[in-house]
Design an enzyme around this catalytic site. Structure first.
Site, PDB file in Angstrom:
ATOM      1  N   MET A  93      27.634 -62.140  75.373  1.00  0.00           N
ATOM      2  CA  MET A  93      26.971 -61.082  74.610  1.00  0.00           C
ATOM      3  C   MET A  93      27.198 -59.722  75.252  1.00  0.00           C
ATOM      4  SD  MET A  93      25.199 -60.269  72.047  1.00  0.00           S
ATOM      5  CE  MET A  93      24.816 -58.550  71.716  1.00  0.00           C
ATOM      6  N   GLU A 110      34.065 -58.965  75.163  1.00  0.00           N
ATOM      7  CA  GLU A 110      32.758 -58.326  75.393  1.00  0.00           C
ATOM      8  C   GLU A 110      32.948 -56.908  75.916  1.00  0.00           C
ATOM      9  OE1 GLU A 110      30.575 -59.970  73.984  1.00  0.00           O
ATOM     10  OE2 GLU A 110      31.657 -61.879  73.976  1.00  0.00           O
TER      11      GLU A 110
HETATM   12  N1  PHE Z   1      28.139 -60.659  69.762  1.00  0.00           N
HETATM   13  C1  PHE Z   1      28.586 -61.763  70.556  1.00  0.00           C
HETATM   14  C2  PHE Z   1      30.094 -61.649  70.626  1.00  0.00           C
HETATM   15  O1  PHE Z   1      30.793 -61.808  69.692  1.00  0.00           O
HETATM   16  C3  PHE Z   1      28.261 -63.099  70.023  1.00  0.00           C
HETATM   17  C4  PHE Z   1      26.824 -63.461  69.984  1.00  0.00           C
HETATM   18  C5  PHE Z   1      26.132 -63.410  68.809  1.00  0.00           C
HETATM   19  C6  PHE Z   1      26.186 -63.872  71.125  1.00  0.00           C
HETATM   20  C7  PHE Z   1      24.808 -63.771  68.734  1.00  0.00           C
HETATM   21  C8  PHE Z   1      24.883 -64.244  71.072  1.00  0.00           C
HETATM   22  C9  PHE Z   1      24.196 -64.213  69.878  1.00  0.00           C
HETATM   23  O2  PHE Z   1      30.646 -61.318  71.576  1.00  0.00           O
HETATM   24 ZN    ZN Z   2      31.935 -60.186  69.566  1.00  0.00          ZN
END
Ligand code: PHE
Ligand code: ZN
Length: 896
Positions: A283, A318
């Site tokens: 995340m 990320e």
């Molecule tokens: N946004 C994160 C990613 O794609 C994925 C994610 C979504 C992680 C929801 C946790 C909860 O890198």
């Molecule tokens: Zn992402």
């Protein structure tokens, strides 16, 4: 009482994109104060709020989201009003419901202070604030912040965050949040506190907090403009030897984003924390990324090449979100692909630049073909930008992520590298600090380039994989070659008819010696004298004419997989074999081999079903031999070329998926190839013995890969010598890639090696949870018939816990989603097992439960017997009381 019951029984409500309206109130600053204890954490939140001038609503009610919170107190202080008193609100001032808090009659400017209590220890959904292996951590995307405090939990509300964390000093010496540490101190009773300030306004889904007793590995990066950035990787002490790779990848990512997209990092520090219990891969919280430990920790003894490779991609992903996601974020969750599709495209390009471009492209396309195409053809099909959802967590899909990346890639193909870069520069410049939409992205791309992408937007609006048919004609007299392309897209749920897509199709032409012909495309100046052209198919049917072609050419179509489509026109095997041997486009050469194999597999399946003896096409064996012995071919690519299409991809190509026949035929072909090419396979296996320490580089990875591919074919033969070689490799390798490759072959055979090796592996690695996940996974994907029984008994193993998503994915997930033949056992045992697991998991972690249901998503593509049994199990799930929104949505749509 009555109203409560009716609410919990009523169907969860659907959220629609068309109903979007701007927030009625904005939050400028958030001051959070956490008093952390495991079972009772107090959260004080001080919000500076004002009426949104852009809102047309004249309501003076403030609606906040909240879930599983215990409300302790609310005070409100009006700002700029003559008698700006601090008022403690009582129940008559607000309406508290299950998932919301509505405060009535608020002023235009005010400060709201809300105190709530939460229980991190009881939080097994892993959204909001929870405990993972003795540390506190958070997960707020998409809607987890509402489990921490009452807040307008939507990405278009962006605020400046200041966060103070109080906790026990011994157990939680490290206290982290976003941005910069500004203050800290002791407060007696063995407790201490730290304050963090994030200088960038952000939506609450990017908030993060971590508290624990952690080892920290540090590094530094100097940006292009000369800023020093301190890099910190926090891990459990026992993992301190697993940090090096991730930090290297982080520095690679930072350099790459500067060079490729002109994006520099914007804070003085960048922190990554590894946690063991995590629903997803990682995340991108601002300045404080939180990673599933499986996606960041690596050491040669415990991690495979595939792990190293995946970690590099995810660290990049990320990190790249800092611009594509954080600095410019999404207006609402329907725009999810704005950040995810773009960021996946960016991480794919990064991996492609760091490693082999062709291998990366093949991997990307395999994900699409093995998972996205079937989603697009099934009951959960949705556009890259969905128009409705019940639970947004269900839309973190291969369609939004991977098809979304393909859509961005097509824009890149249409604009060229320079034009794309101008477009992305303009996007970041125009929208820095904003929460925007897919249209904003596409408009920025258009504005810097002379192109109209309005028809292209259909890729965002329409679900389904377009099918392309082609026909060719050659006029020897006129030296003219004509290619006719047609497109068609089947109906998907809620979309009966489709408009034509704007499809970039990269093509080349070869002569009979396999040499590239130079192209002269009439009516299209941009393509004369080139070795390949991008054809833009916009109409339902379109004709492209190439002049000065002196012999009937062989078409190399959709090079590099320039669009996420299916080519449905069958070509003669001889032509596919020719392209498999000669196409200068690496991707298309591999692809021709896959198409050839698929064609053979599909006809052998028919033979098998008719009870005939099977015979493998001699020409195919020869083509395979040529590839095997082609010493100028890169090893990693060669290894890919020698792989057969997966069982799940084959299943998707069948009208009725006969998983037993698919499995048998695939193994038959592998055995035949091994029999015919035994000596060549053994020679190649023996020609690479990598000495020295493990290294993550293309050359060594390629050698390990081709070696293990050869071994996997040799293990198809009933020959004890190869079992011995396999055991030797298992025992003597200094790296997990070779160890696990050997072990995963040994587990397919019911002999003494199997249990001995499994036991010694466990013995050696029982202290390392990530390695034990591999041990679970290879047992779950074994070909042996008693695998389900084994999986069930492993669920009682002391190393297994259903509360840990990695364990669930390794054992239950790998069996139900990765062991196609056995999951679809005609006795229905796999189906019953899946339904039971979904129901028990739904009470603990709905997101993980919902993902498993994918095992049933293609239920209509099976014979009556299997259909019935899958449907019964889906019915059983849906009739259960108190289902989560997550599971309810997937099951009800799967049944619809
Ligand atoms: N946004 C994160 C990613 O794609 C994925 C994610 C979504 C992680 C929801 C946790 C909860 O890198
Ligand atoms: Zn992402």
């Amino acid at each position: 009482m009555d109203s409560l019951t009716s609410e919990s029984i009523s169907e969860p409500k659907t959220i629609f994109l068309k109903n979007y309206s701007v927030p009625e109130y904005l939050v400028d600053t958030v001051i959070l104060d956490f008093d952390l204890t495991e079972t009772k954490t107090t959260v004080r939140s001080e919000l500076k709020i004002r009426k949104n001038p852009a809102s047309e609503s004249n309501s003076s009610n403030l609606e906040l989201n909240g879930q599983n919170l215990k409300l302790i107190a609310i005070t409100l202080e009006a700002i700029n009003e003559p008698s700006s008193l601090v008022k403690t609100l009582t129940e008559s001032d607000y309406l508290l419901e299950n998932e919301s808090l509505v405060i009535s009659d608020v002023p235009e400017f005010f400060i709201l202070i809300i105190t709530t209590e939460i229980n991190p220890k009881e939080n097994l959904a892993l959204e909001g604030l929870y405990l993972s292996s003795n540390m506190f951590c958070t997960q707020c995307e998409a809607q987890g912040f509402r489990r921490i405090s009452y807040f307008p939990d939507r990405p278009d509300v962006m605020a400046l965050f200041t966060v103070t964390i109080h906790a026990d000093k011994q157990h939680y010496p490290i206290l982290l949040s976003n941005g910069n540490k500004t203050d800290s101190g002791d407060e007696g009773k063995n407790r201490h506190w730290v304050t963090w300030q994030d200088p960038f306004p952000k939506p609450c889904y990017l908030f993060a907090l971590v508290a624990g007793n952690l080892y920290c590995q540090q590094d530094v990066f100097t940006t292009a403009s000369g800023q020093n950035v301190d890099l910190y990787l926090y891990v459990e002490h026992e993992n301190k030897h697993k940090c090096e790779h991730a930090l290297m990848c982080l520095k690679q990512s930072m350099t790459w984003d500067e060079e490729t997209f002109g994006r520099e990092y914007d804070l003085n520090n960048f922190m990554i924390v590894a946690v063991n219990d995590f629903n997803m891969g990682a995340m991108e919280n601002k300045g404080l990324n939180i990673f599933n430990s499986s996606c960041v920790l690596a050491s040669p003894e415990t991690s495979t090449d595939a792990d190293y490779y995946r970690i590099q991609g995810i660290i990049g992903h990320e990190y790249f979100h800092n611009w594509s996601g954080n600095r410019v974020t999404c207006r609402d969750w329907f725009q999810l692909s704005l950040k995810e599709g773009f960021t996946v495209f960016r991480d794919q390009q990064f991996s492609s630049d760091m490693n082999s471009a062709a291998v990366q492209r093949i991997d990307d396309v395999n994900i699409l073909r093995n998972a996205q195409f079937s989603q697009d053809a099934g009951p959960m099909a949705h556009p890259v930008r969905p128009q409705e959802y019940i639970e947004i967590s269900n839309f973190y899909t291969v369609t939004v992520y991977n098809k979304g990346a393909e859509v961005v890639r097509m824009i890149h193909t249409l604009l060229g590298n320079k034009g794309f870069r101008k477009g992305s520069d303009s996007y970041f410049k125009r929208h820095d600090g904003q929460a925007v939409t897919v249209e904003d992205f596409v408009n920025a791309m258009e504005s810097e380039n002379n192109i109209d992408l309005s028809q292209f937007m259909n890729w965002y609006h329409q679900a389904g994989t377009p099918k392309i048919e082609f026909s060719e004609s050659y006029d020897a007299q006129a030296k003219r070659y004509t290619l006719t392309l047609k497109q068609f897209c089947a109906a998907t749920p809620g979309q009966e008819t489709k408009k034509d897509f704007h499809i970039p199709i990269r093509v080349g032409l070869l002569n009979s010696n396999g040499e590239t012909l130079s192209l002269d495309l009439s009516g299209e100046d941009s393509c004369s004298g080139e070795q390949e052209c991008v054809l833009e198919l916009k109409q339902n049917e379109q004709r492209f004419t190439f002049d000065n072609i002196s012999e009937k050419p062989v078409l190399s179509l959709l090079r590099g997989f320039s669009a996420p489509v299916k080519i449905t026109t069958q070509r003669p095997r001889s032509e596919m074999a020719f392209l498999f041997a000669n196409d200068p486009d690496d991707f298309n050469r591999w692809n021709a081999g896959q198409e050839l194999a698929l064609d053979i597999i599909l006809s052998l399946i028919k033979e098998h079903q008719a009870g005939h003896d099977l015979k493998l096409d001699k020409e195919y064996v020869n083509a395979f031999r040529k590839t095997l012995n082609n010493s100028s071919l890169d090893n990693a690519l060669k290894s890919q070329a020698l792989g057969l299409p997966s069982e799940s991809y084959i299943a998707d190509q069948c009208h009725i998926a006969d998983t037993d026949a698919i499995h048998d035929v695939r193994i038959f072909i592998r055995q035949q190839l091994a029999k015919n090419l035994e000596a060549d396979l053994l020679t190649l296996y023996n020609s690479f013995t990598i000495s020295g320490d493990y290294q993550f580089n293309a050359k060594d990875m390629g050698q390990r890969s081709i070696r293990n591919t050869c071994l996997s074919y040799l293990m198809e033969l009933d020959n004890a010598d190869y079992h011995k070689i396999c055991v030797e490799q298992f025992k003597n390798s200094n790296n997990m890639t070779d160890v696990i490759a050997a072990l995963s072959l040994l587990v397919n055979h019911d002999n003494e090696y199997r249990e001995n090796c499994l036991a010694s592996f466990y013995e050696q690695w029982q202290h390392d949870a990530l390695v034990i996940d591999k041990w679970f996974a290879i047992q779950a994907t074994s070909r042996l018939p008693a695998t389900l029984e084994r999986v069930k008994s492993l669920m009682n193993h002391s190393a297994f816990t259903i509360k840990n998503p990695n364990k669930v994915r390794a054992l239950i997930g790998r069996f139900c989603l990765g062991n196609i033949a056995q999951f679809h056992n005609s006795d229905g045992s796999g189906y019953q097992f899946l339904a039971e697991q979904v129901l028990s998991l739904d009470k603990l972690n709905p997101q993980i439960a919902a993902r498993l249901i994918q095992g049933f998503s293609q239920w209509r593509n099976y014979n009556d017997n299997r259909q019935q049994m899958m449907k019964q199990n889906l019915d059983k799930i849906i009739s259960e009381d108190g289902l989560s929104k997550d599971v309810y949505e997937i099951v009800s749509k799967t049944l619809a």
